[in-house]
Design a protein around this motif. Structure first.
Motif: not given
Length: 236
Positions: A157-158, A207-210, A224-226, A148-150
């Motif tokens: 973020q997109s 965000d990615l850090a979270a 994660a990549s893009g 779910l986070g992803a």
């Protein structure tokens, strides 16, 4: 006599645990409207059914067979409510329940779809014949948090808003989440506007850090990549 201020305490294990709990809470708060709706819907139908049953019994215009049929319908609605209440166990970090990867991914999609649809992003259920996850593989229920986070991370973020977010196997223990295209749909209501109109605070974008911090204490690896995130459990 002036008192000397104590310096703030350095972050420690307790602070880290609170941060982790806050991130897990952020995921739950995004999913809770769907969970609440799924319980309230059949409950409202059941209440209406019992009211009608009581009125007709009081008037004496219902046969025993009709009464039994109505009670059976109410029992079905109770079963549906019980099913949705059992789903809440997936959010309890203190249990050791294990589930099939597909079952957890299906749950993540079901919980994320309504909010994504409001934002103009499509998300389809998994096809019935999708290969890639072994039916005999049982994994911790906490995978739900990270999948779910992803999904939320890519949706929030997109820029521009993705037209579609897909979820697919990346291996027996891995889940690949991808954002595709740019949405051209008119948003039904901006998320911030919707939250303000309901008197709710909109949680910050994930965000990615979270996302990485969310995954770490749950024993899940995130790459994660893009516009793509791969979530992998130990053993994968």
């Amino acid at each position: 006599m002036a008192t000397k201020k104590r310096p703030p305490s350095a972050p420690g294990p307790s602070s880290d645990a609170l941060t982790d709990a806050g991130l897990q809470h952020a995921i739950l708060m995004r999913a809770i409207p769907v969970l609440r709706h799924d319980v309230a819907g059949p409950l409202s139908v059941m209440r209406m059914g019992t009211m009608l049953l009581k009125r007709r019994l009081a008037k004496g215009d219902m046969t025993p067979e009709q009464a039994v049929e109505r009670v059976e319908q109410i029992e079905e609605q109770l079963g549906e409510i019980a099913h949705h209440i059992r789903r809440l166990r997936l959010w309890d970090l203190q249990i050791n329940d294990r589930h099939k990867v597909r079952a957890l991914v299906d749950e993540a999609i079901e919980l994320a779809r309504p909010a994504l649809m409001v934002s103009g992003t499509e998300m389809e259920p998994l096809p019935a014949d999708l290969p890639g996850w072994d039916d005999d593989t049982q994994v911790p229920h906490t995978l739900l948090y990270v999948v779910l986070g992803a999904i939320y991370h890519l949706a929030e973020q997109s820029s521009p808003v993705p037209a579609q977010i897909t979820v697919a196997p990346a291996g027996p223990f891995s889940v690949r989440v991808q954002a595709r295209g740019a949405s051209t749909a008119t948003r039904l209501m901006d998320a911030d506007t919707a939250a303000r109109s309901a008197g709710l605070a909109q949680p910050p974008a994930l965000d990615l850090a979270a996302l990485l911090q969310l995954a770490q204490p749950l024993g899940v690896r995130v790459q994660a990549s893009g516009s793509e995130v791969t979530v992998t459990l130990p053993g994968g």
